[in-house]
Motif scaffolding. Structure first.
Motif, PDB file in Angstrom:
ATOM      1  N   ILE A   1       4.989  15.418   6.070  1.00 31.38           N
ATOM      2  CA  ILE A   1       4.771  14.219   6.885  1.00 31.38           C
ATOM      3  C   ILE A   1       5.420  14.394   8.254  1.00 31.38           C
ATOM      4  N   ASP A   2       4.723  13.978   9.293  1.00 30.82           N
ATOM      5  CA  ASP A   2       5.244  14.041  10.659  1.00 30.82           C
ATOM      6  C   ASP A   2       6.014  12.747  10.932  1.00 30.82           C
TER       7      ASP A   2
ATOM      8  N   SER B   1       0.155   1.641  11.984  1.00 32.78           N
ATOM      9  CA  SER B   1       0.654   0.581  12.875  1.00 32.78           C
ATOM     10  C   SER B   1       0.198  -0.807  12.436  1.00 32.78           C
ATOM     11  N   GLY B   2      -0.735  -0.856  11.491  1.00 33.69           N
ATOM     12  CA  GLY B   2      -1.193  -2.147  10.996  1.00 33.69           C
ATOM     13  C   GLY B   2      -0.272  -2.780   9.969  1.00 33.69           C
TER      14      GLY B   2
ATOM     15  N   THR C   1      -4.240   6.210  -1.900  1.00 38.31           N
ATOM     16  CA  THR C   1      -3.418   6.347  -0.704  1.00 38.31           C
ATOM     17  C   THR C   1      -4.194   5.917   0.536  1.00 38.31           C
ATOM     18  N   VAL C   2      -3.494   5.359   1.505  1.00 40.67           N
ATOM     19  CA  VAL C   2      -4.121   5.040   2.787  1.00 40.67           C
ATOM     20  C   VAL C   2      -4.195   6.311   3.624  1.00 40.67           C
ATOM     21  N   GLY C   3      -4.916   6.273   4.706  1.00 39.91           N
ATOM     22  CA  GLY C   3      -5.001   7.424   5.598  1.00 39.91           C
ATOM     23  C   GLY C   3      -3.781   7.522   6.502  1.00 39.91           C
TER      24      GLY C   3
ATOM     25  N   ALA D   1       0.879  -1.168   0.000  1.00 40.90           N
ATOM     26  CA  ALA D   1       0.000   0.000   0.000  1.00 40.90           C
ATOM     27  C   ALA D   1       0.913   1.214   0.000  1.00 40.90           C
ATOM     28  N   TYR D   2       0.335   2.382  -0.246  1.00 39.45           N
ATOM     29  CA  TYR D   2       1.168   3.582  -0.224  1.00 39.45           C
ATOM     30  C   TYR D   2       0.456   4.724   0.481  1.00 39.45           C
ATOM     31  N   TYR D   3       1.273   5.663   0.963  1.00 40.89           N
ATOM     32  CA  TYR D   3       0.742   6.917   1.491  1.00 40.89           C
ATOM     33  C   TYR D   3       1.471   8.063   0.818  1.00 40.89           C
ATOM     34  N   ASP D   4       0.710   8.963   0.202  1.00 40.88           N
ATOM     35  CA  ASP D   4       1.281  10.155  -0.408  1.00 40.88           C
ATOM     36  C   ASP D   4       0.242  11.263  -0.373  1.00 40.88           C
TER      37      ASP D   4
END
Length: 444
Positions: free
Chosen positions: A411-412, A397-398, A388-390, A365-368
């Motif tokens: 991004i934090d 954490s999953g 994108t995932v949330g 999966a990706y996050y952007d």
């Protein structure tokens, strides 16, 4: 000569219409730059959505923002169309079309050829045609001019004028937009060079005339080959120093304090963008015609191309450290864009990382934050529509591992350190995070 003088006067009094074919990451900023300089502009594109968005002031390239789009939409000196029969309305026609590689790593000139064919159908006396796409030395005069002359019946240098001026866009760079980056210009003859220089002088901070088109074409390749070779060097150093338990980023930061003789480049998971992964192979291909071999350039390309494999191997090592196999693990890749803080995913190494992770049995999966959904691309159709995932603790954490492919500044990373127990950092994004998390951060 009177025709040239008339055109120069039109440029000076801002009645010279600039047409731009291809309203993407290069063409759209170029259109805006000439509009800001007071010249009438017309944008041409085969993508009706881009034309509709432009006419309605809707931004389709995020980092360019809404202000520019709204200004173009509401201006009586700017227009956009899919009707290429209107090419005759432009005094200059600038081609900003893709020049990718084919599956054999050779230049795919189909976009330049097809666009030139279209221009030739509507070419009229007095027009200036300029190629801005990156290509091999000789393209403008060996490929484009014969097509323009044959189909139009006009003569280059007498009836119409041809030049080459390579784009130098750096999407998302807050310090350098199109107007602030000096423009290299090569002309097919003195009159073409004079016209092209005068036109760019209205909008660009500095023009840099060179002797001919092929020299200007070589300038662009040289700039990107320089970057490719130096990125390959620091990528190779990263692999070597990792084996020695030396932090390559600390080494580079310290070396960068030398005020002469050193220029800092940053390692990563591979090359991305439309220029650096592609342009060196244009010279490699053309060099064969002259029985010359570009071994140094090809070696750099090999190093950079292999970086995604190294990253995935490091991901497997990180999972093994946590007593997990790659096969069946859930891996979140952060960053689909090829560079930070843009929505440009052309040639992004993340796609190769996706392929390699999937081949080893990982669920990806990706996050952007800049790319909420993957649009259709020429080479990665299987990922079209992927979203994108949330960004929240429960989601992140999953995943069994998080791989940072692009270090977006929004991004934090401190949150990421709290949420994930296995982070593979290819960009030194976690460098400023508290050292207490070092036991689950793997640099690669």
């Amino acid at each position: 000569m009177s025709q040239v003088n008339d055109l120069l006067r039109n440029i000076e009094d801002r009645s010279f219409t600039v047409g731009v074919i291809g309203l993407g990451y290069v063409g759209l900023p170029l259109l805006w730059t000439f509009h800001q300089a007071g010249l009438p502009v017309i944008g041409y594109d085969i993508d009706i959505k881009k034309i509709d968005d432009l006419k309605n002031g809707i931004p389709y390239i995020k980092h360019l923002g809404t202000e520019m789009m709204e200004a173009l939409a509401n201006s009586d000196k700017a227009d956009a169309t899919i009707d290429f029969s209107r090419l005759g309305e432009a005094d200059a026609i600038l081609l900003c079309v893709p020049t990718p590689l084919d599956h054999h790593r050779e230049p795919d000139m189909s976009y330049v050829e097809q666009t030139t064919e279209t221009v030739s159908q509507y070419l009229r006396k007095g027009q200036l045609v300029i190629l801005e796409s990156t290509t091999w030395p000789g393209t403008t005069e060996e490929l484009m001019i014969p097509i323009l002359e044959k189909n139009s019946g006009l003569k280059a240098g007498t009836d119409f004028y041809v030049a080459y001026s390579p784009e130098r866009e750096d999407p998302g760079n807050p310090n350098f937009n199109t107007a602030k980056i000096p423009k290299v210009v090569g002309g097919h003859g003195d009159e073409a060079l004079k016209l092209a220089t005068a036109m760019y002088d209205t909008a660009i901070v500095q023009t840099v005339p060179v002797s001919d088109c092929k020299t200007a074409e070589a300038v662009k390749l040289t700039e990107n080959i320089f970057r490719s070779v130096n990125i390959a060097l620091v990528n190779e150093l990263k692999v070597v120093y990792e084996a020695m338990d030396i932090d390559v980023h600390e080494v580079l930061d310290a070396a960068d304090t030398k005020p002469f003789g050193f220029m800092k480049f940053t390692p990563g998971p591979g090359l991305g963008g439309h220029c650096i992964p592609i342009d060196p192979f244009y010279l490699t291909w053309k060099a064969r015609e002259f029985e010359r071999h570009t071994r140094f350039i090809e070696l750099a390309g090999e190093v950079n191309t292999n970086m995604p494999t190294y990253v995935v191997d490091r991901t497997m090592h990180a999972l093994n450290t946590h007593k997990k196999a790659m096969n069946g693990s859930k891996v979140l890749v952060i960053g689909l864009a090829y560079k930070p803080d843009v929505d440009d995913m052309r040639e992004s190494p993340t796609f190769k990382i996706f392929d390699l992770l999937k081949a080893k049995g990982a669920e990806i999966a990706y996050y952007d934050p800049f790319i909420p959904k993957i649009w259709e691309t020429r080479e990665h159709a299987e990922y079209t529509g992927m979203k994108t995932v949330g960004w929240n603790k429960e989601t992140v954490s999953g995943f069994d591992a998080v791989l940072i492919s692009t270090n977006h500044s929004t991004i934090d990373y401190a949150e990421l350190a709290e949420w994930s127990e296995c982070i593979i950092d290819t960009r030194n994004a976690m460098g400023g995070v508290d050292a207490k998390h070092d036991n689950h951060i793997f640099k690669s």
